[in-house]
Each structure stands twice: as structure tokens, then as C-alpha cells.
Design a protein around this motif. Sequence first.
Motif, short mmCIF file in Angstrom:
data_model
loop_
_atom_site.label_atom_id
_atom_site.label_comp_id
_atom_site.label_asym_id
_atom_site.label_seq_id
_atom_site.Cartn_x
_atom_site.Cartn_y
_atom_site.Cartn_z
N ARG A 167 9.28 -0.28 10.98
CA ARG A 167 8.90 1.23 11.22
C ARG A 167 10.17 1.73 10.21
N SER A 168 11.29 1.29 10.53
CA SER A 168 12.61 1.81 9.69
C SER A 168 12.29 1.39 8.49
N PHE A 169 11.87 0.20 7.95
CA PHE A 169 11.41 0.01 6.57
C PHE A 169 10.61 1.05 5.86
N LEU A 170 9.61 1.40 6.76
CA LEU A 170 8.63 2.11 6.22
C LEU A 170 9.04 3.51 6.21
N VAL A 171 9.74 4.09 6.85
CA VAL A 171 10.49 5.48 6.90
C VAL A 171 11.30 5.46 5.72
N LYS A 172 12.01 4.79 5.20
CA LYS A 172 12.76 4.59 4.33
C LYS A 172 12.28 4.60 2.84
N LEU A 173 11.08 3.78 3.03
CA LEU A 173 10.18 3.82 1.94
C LEU A 173 9.45 5.07 1.58
N ASN A 174 9.15 5.68 2.57
CA ASN A 174 8.42 6.96 2.45
C ASN A 174 9.21 8.00 1.72
N MET A 175 10.56 8.00 1.91
CA MET A 175 11.75 8.90 1.37
C MET A 175 12.22 8.23 0.03
N ILE A 176 11.79 7.31 -0.44
CA ILE A 176 12.40 6.59 -1.58
C ILE A 176 12.41 7.86 -2.92
N GLU A 177 11.54 8.56 -2.83
CA GLU A 177 11.57 9.58 -3.97
C GLU A 177 12.69 10.32 -4.19
N ALA A 178 13.20 10.61 -2.85
CA ALA A 178 14.77 11.35 -3.03
C ALA A 178 15.91 10.51 -3.57
N GLN A 179 15.46 9.25 -3.52
CA GLN A 179 16.62 8.11 -4.22
C GLN A 179 16.48 7.84 -5.60
N ILE A 180 15.26 7.80 -5.99
CA ILE A 180 15.12 7.29 -7.24
C ILE A 180 14.07 8.32 -8.22
N GLY A 181 13.69 9.55 -7.82
CA GLY A 181 13.02 10.35 -8.29
C GLY A 181 11.47 10.12 -8.42
N GLN A 182 10.73 11.16 -9.00
CA GLN A 182 9.51 10.89 -9.48
C GLN A 182 9.28 9.91 -10.62
N MET A 183 7.82 9.58 -10.55
CA MET A 183 7.46 8.61 -11.63
C MET A 183 6.66 10.09 -12.67
N TYR A 184 6.86 9.89 -14.00
CA TYR A 184 6.58 10.86 -14.62
C TYR A 184 5.43 10.43 -15.69
N HIS A 193 0.77 -1.29 -0.02
CA HIS A 193 -0.07 0.05 0.02
C HIS A 193 0.92 1.19 -0.03
N THR A 194 1.93 1.23 0.99
CA THR A 194 2.92 2.40 0.81
C THR A 194 3.31 2.69 -0.47
N ILE A 195 3.80 1.53 -1.20
CA ILE A 195 4.70 1.65 -2.52
C ILE A 195 3.55 2.35 -3.47
N LEU A 196 2.47 1.84 -3.48
CA LEU A 196 1.47 2.48 -4.51
C LEU A 196 1.16 3.71 -4.15
N TYR A 197 1.39 4.37 -2.93
CA TYR A 197 1.11 5.91 -2.48
C TYR A 197 2.18 6.79 -2.78
#
Length: 241
Positions: A127-144, A24-28
Motif C-alpha cells: 500500500r505504501s509503495f502505491l501511495v508513493k507511486l501515485n505521488m511521483i509527479e511531485a518528485q519528477i514532474g509531468q511527461m510533456y 498499471h499504476t505507472i502507466l496511469y
Amino acid sequence: MSDEPLTFNQTVQAITEFIEVAIHTILYVRQIYPADIFVRRKKYDTPVFQSRHPVLNEYISGAVKAVGDELAHGNVDKVVVVIKDKEQIALERFIFSVETMIQVEGYNKDTSVDEAMASTSLIQYFRSFLVKLNMIEAQIGQMYLGGDVSFAIVIELKDDAAPTHSNTADPPPWIPAVTQHTTSGTSDDAELHMIRAVNTGIINLSLAVQESGEKLLREEQRRKAKKKPPAEESNKDSKLQ
């Protein structure tokens, strides 16, 4: 929550539940669906977003149930959430890798395993998995790609494993995956980014995201197109010379 060492069944249940929350987090965070179909919840003492679309939730829960069934039998190698375009080309693969560290007899699967992690510690890792996952855009950018993206959940079993439902009268809960969506369909120019890993003492779990070669190529082309000066400006420059 308990400070007692985990049992095998508790570990399977905890990892299965976490994978569902993570999907669910990935999709969001990758904006596969509009933000307004998600509702804010709290899990593992951290904010999460959960889809409220009945059909989507049914697909996710059905796939996760199959993951749990296979995980309980020690058959799972990887669970892959593949983000794909309208041509079904994989752009990103979120890869949950699983390694069962010990063999537990059926009658012992509800008995605490010596040296295993406690559930309280495992919650902190999740919890730490989800924190990192929520910050993934900073690592791999946005979807366009806007509304042109979709996803699928792929279960990769160990080489010698067959689906546990294959010998029953029930129809299988899945269909064969498109090879390009799986980790075996990865091209040499793909890039892998580790997100987090945990060793529970019973089952090891790691999460990584892989950007496909096709995605990286498209992003490079998009960057070059943005750098190219407009035709009118180029003409003005040539006239000035």
C-alpha cells in the motif's frame, strides 16, 4: 491474509501480483495512455487504476507471468518498466530490484519461513509503495510528450542465469532488450530516485525511478526556451534603449 510467516511460494506470488498492479499504476500516473482506458479498483486497501484494454492487459500479464516464473527460480535481478519516446529513447526507468535472501529447497517452498514477514504486513508495505507511486509527479514532474510516448517491460536476469524457457520447445516469451532501455544502458548524467523498499525475510524488493540523461537535457532546454523573451518584445526593448 494471515499473521503466519510467509512461505517462499507465497512471497513470489505476492511480489509478482504487486508488480502487475504497479505497472498499471505507472502507466496511469505517467499518462502513457488516455485516462479513460483505466478503471478505478481497490487493491491493498487503497485505490488503484487498472487498464481495461485487452491487448495491453495481455502484454502486461504475459510479461508478469514470465517475471513470476523466473522469480520462482531465483533468476531475477531487476524488472524495468521503461518509458520511451517515438525514437525509442528511454526517458524514465521504473526499476524493481529483487534480491533473494535465502535458498529454499523445492519441497520446502510451501512451508512458512522463520523470521519472514507476515502477509498482513506485506500488504501494508505494498500500500505504501502505491501511495508513493501515485505521488511521483511531485518528485519528477509531468511527461510533456503527449501521444509520443510508449513503454516496454524488461526483465534483467542475474549474470549467470538463463531464461527457464530457453531449454524447452516453446518459443521464448520475450525478445532481447534494447540496451539503452536497460539499467546497463544508463548514462552517467541520469538521476535515480528511491520510492520504497521492503525486506520480506525471503526476497527483498525495492522500487526506484530513474530519469534518463536525455530526459533531463530536454527538460533543461524546455525551461530555457520558456525563459527566453519573445522576439517582438526583445525588439521593443532595444528600440526603447
